[in-house]
Design an enzyme around this catalytic site. Structure first.
Site, PDB file in Angstrom:
ATOM      1  N   HIS A 176      -0.176   4.354   7.454  1.00 54.65           N
ATOM      2  CA  HIS A 176       1.174   3.986   7.115  1.00 54.65           C
ATOM      3  C   HIS A 176       1.832   4.349   8.212  1.00 54.65           C
ATOM      4  O   HIS A 176       3.427   3.450   8.440  1.00 54.65           O
ATOM      5  CB  HIS A 176       1.655   5.112   6.165  1.00 54.65           C
ATOM      6  N   HIS A 230      -3.915  12.891   5.543  1.00 56.75           N
ATOM      7  CA  HIS A 230      -3.764  12.456   6.825  1.00 56.75           C
ATOM      8  C   HIS A 230      -3.151  14.093   7.554  1.00 56.75           C
ATOM      9  O   HIS A 230      -2.214  14.700   7.254  1.00 56.75           O
ATOM     10  CB  HIS A 230      -3.140  11.315   7.342  1.00 56.75           C
TER      11      HIS A 230
END
Length: 270
Positions: A176, A230
Site C-alpha cells: 500500500h 504492517h
C-alpha cells in the site's frame, strides 16, 4: 529526426505517431504486469517464527481501512485523472503520453520490486498469531507443544487458512505504502514542474498544493500500521521505495522542476 514543436498536438492529430514510437515501452509494461501476477501467485519465504517471537505478533486481525482495490484508484487513476485534466486545458499529446507512461512505469516497477522483496524476506505481519492460530489456543502451548511447534526447529506449525498464512508472510515492505507514495509522488513531481513551484517568486501556496498528495499517501501508509497489517519499518521502507522509483522515472521524462524548462518533457525528438 525531426524536433517536436511544442504547441497544440492532440491525440487525434499525433496520437498514432506517439504510440508507434513508444510501442516497445508499452510491451514492457505488459510484461511488468505479468511479472507482478506471478510474484503474487508464488509462495513467499516462510521466515522462522519461534515460540517466544509470537509474543510480538499477537495484534488483532482487522480488515483494511484502505482496501486493496482502492490502491490502484489512488496510485494510478487519481494522478492519471489530473494529468488528463491538464491535457484537456492545454492539449499536448506528447506531454500526456510521457506523463501517463512515466506514471505507469513508476507504479509497475515499484510493484515488481515490492512483491519480489516481500516474497524473498517473508517477514510475519503483526497479526500473524491469529492467522496461524485462528482459534486463539495460546493457553494450550504447554499441553500441545508438539502440535503447535516443531520439536527440532522449534518453528511454529500453523493450522489456519492457507491464504491468510501466505499473506501473513508478506509484511515487508508495505505494498500500500510503496504504491501510493510512488503514484502520488510522481504526481507531486509533475505538478511541481507544471505550476513552477521553484521559480523563486515566493508563492508558498504552490508549495502547499504539493503537500496534498504526499499527505494523502502518508495517511494511507499510517492506516497500515493502525490496522496491524504492517510494522512501522514496513511502511517506512515501502514509502521510501515508492518515492525513489517515482523520482528516478520522472527525471527520465522531465527536467528537474527547478529547471527553467521544468514544465516540458525531456523527449523532444521522435
Amino acid at each position: 529526426m525531426a524536433d517536436i514543436e511544442l504547441g497544440t498536438h492532440t491525440i487525434r492529430s499525433h496520437g498514432r505517431a506517439v504510440a508507434k514510437i513508444h510501442k516497445h515501452d508499452w510491451i514492457i509494461l505488459i510484461l511488468l504486469i505479468i511479472l507482478i501476477i506471478i510474484l503474487n501467485v508464488i509462495e513467499p519465504f516462510h521466515r522462522f517464527v519461534g515460540r517466544d517471537m509470537m509474543a510480538d505478533l499477537r495484534y488483532p486481525m482487522k480488515s483494511n481501512t484502505v482496501p486493496v482495490w482502492a490502491v490502484p484508484l489512488i496510485a494510478i487513476l487519481l494522478p492519471a485523472f489530473i494529468i488528463i485534466g491538464i491535457y484537456i486545458k492545454k492539449p499536448n499529446v506528447y506531454d500526456l503520453h510521457n506523463a501517463l507512461l512515466g506514471l505507469l512505469f513508476s507504479v509497475l516497477i515499484t510493484g515488481v520490486l515490492t512483491d519480489a522483496i516481500k516474497d524473498a524476506v517473508g517477514r510475519p505481519r503483526p497479526d500473524f498469531f491469529w492467522r496461524c492460530f485462528p482459534d486463539g489456543k495460546e493457553v494450550s502451548f504447554e499441553l500441545f507443544y508438539v502440535q503447535l511447534y516443531d520439536n527440532f526447529t522449534t518453528s511454529v506449525i500453523c493450522h489456519g487458512d492457507k491464504g491468510d498464512i501466505k499473506e501473513g508472510h508478506k509484511s515487508f515492505p508495505s505494498g500500500h505504502s510503496s504504491w501510493v507514495f510512488c503514484g502520488l509522488g510522481f504526481l507531486t513531481w509533475y505538478l511541481a514542474g507544471k505550476i513552477r513551484v521553484f521559480n523563486r517568486r515566493g508563492h508558498v501556496a504552490k508549495l502547499c498544493i504539493l503537500l496534498v498528495p504526499l499527505l494523502c499517501a502518508s495517511l494511507v501508509a499510517i492506516s497500515r500500521v493502525d490496522d496491524y497489517w504492517h510494522h512501522w519499518q514496513d511502511v517506512s521502507a515501502g514509502g521510501l521505495l515508492g518515492l525513489v522509483v517515482s523520482s528516478v522515472i520522472y527525471l527520465q521524462f522531465y527536467p528537474p522542476p527547478y529547471d527553467v524548462n521544468g514544465m516540458f518533457f525531456q523527449a523532444l525528438h521522435v
